[in-house]
Motif scaffolding. Structure first.
Motif: not given
Length: 269
Positions: A235-261
């Motif tokens: 249950a704890d692991i699932q909760e953290q996995t959901i958090r990861y996905d939530q943050i991912g939905m508000s993040s840049l794509t891999v390509e855009a992330s490379r451009a930002f770096i």
């Protein structure tokens, strides 16, 4: 030596539970398969409880107490273990990391340890005034072997914008670190993303955390300020996995992330 034989009941309550479960089962001459029937799970799950790869759920602890006439024994051990801080948590963390075939991590403040260059890691430990900074740096560099071994671990990392912009060491150290991120992110087993720099906040924001998947069981680790929590509870692991996905939905794509770096790297030139 099997996983069960390497348990440390003198350091970890969860290890004590695993050892005692196996001992009590063997005293009663009950097979793993038969115990699985009583607990409504399969034999492999019982084996994972006894090896310490998976934590015994409190519901099944109560079943054991009832079936074996040990009122409150396993239930209370599980309750205490959930509230206790294992003395060997760092060794447990590293063991799961070594065996992981997939790691998902979010880091709000720093470049993740598995992606740090030596000079950057040294600057981080020096800033935190670690007395054993050089030993800690050497250990961190050695841990990165999981990304380059014959069967490399897949790493999916999300960095907060602040982790990319925050300077540790001097600008030369940061230039080398950001260049390393651009280089290592081209590897097929590494997926690196950055949260959007256009957002003030995003879903799932909070402390850093890591979810590690291994062939025998999963582990979740979360760090909130000066406190940390490590769990094998699904249950704890699932909760953290959901958090990861939530943050991912508000993040840049891999390509855009490379451009930002790359843009941040250019600003240091």
């Amino acid at each position: 030596m099997s996983r069960a034989d390497s348990l440390r009941p003198d350091f970890s309550l969860w290890h004590l539970i695993a050892v005692e479960l196996r001992r009590q089962r063997q005293l009663r001459k009950i097979s793993g398969a038969a115990l699985g029937v009583a607990l409504d799970c399969d034999r492999s799950t019982v084996a994972r409880y006894e090896s310490g790869d998976v934590q015994l759920p409190i519901g099944r602890a109560r079943i054991l107490d009832r079936e074996w006439g040990m009122p409150g024994f396993f239930e209370n051990l599980v309750k205490h273990a959930k509230n206790a801080q294992d003395l060997d948590w760092w060794e447990t963390f590293k063991e799961y990391e070594r065996r992981a075939n997939l790691i998902k991590t979010y880091e709000p403040s720093l470049v993740p340890g598995l992606l740090q260059r030596e000079d950057y890691a040294r600057a981080v430990y020096t800033t935190s005034r670690r007395a054993d900074a050089e030993d800690a740096v050497a250990e961190r560099m050695a841990r990165q072997e999981i990304l380059t071994r014959r069967d490399p671990c897949t790493l999916m990392a999300i960095l907060d914008t602040a982790a990319v912009l925050r300077v540790f060491g001097d600008e030369d150290v940061m230039r080398a670190q950001l260049s390393h991120l651009l280089e290592i992110s081209e590897r097929p087993n590494i997926y690196l993303r950055v949260t959007s720099d256009r957002l003030i906040g995003y879903g799932g924001v909070g402390g850093g955390f890591t979810v590690m998947h291994t062939p025998t069981g999963d582990l979740g680790f979360a760090n909130y300020g000066s406190t940390a929590h490590m769990s094998l509870d699904p249950a704890d692991i699932q909760e953290q996995t959901i958090r990861y996905d939530q943050i991912g939905m508000s993040s840049l794509t891999v390509e855009a992330s490379r451009a930002f770096i790359a843009k941040t790297l250019d600003s240091l030139a």
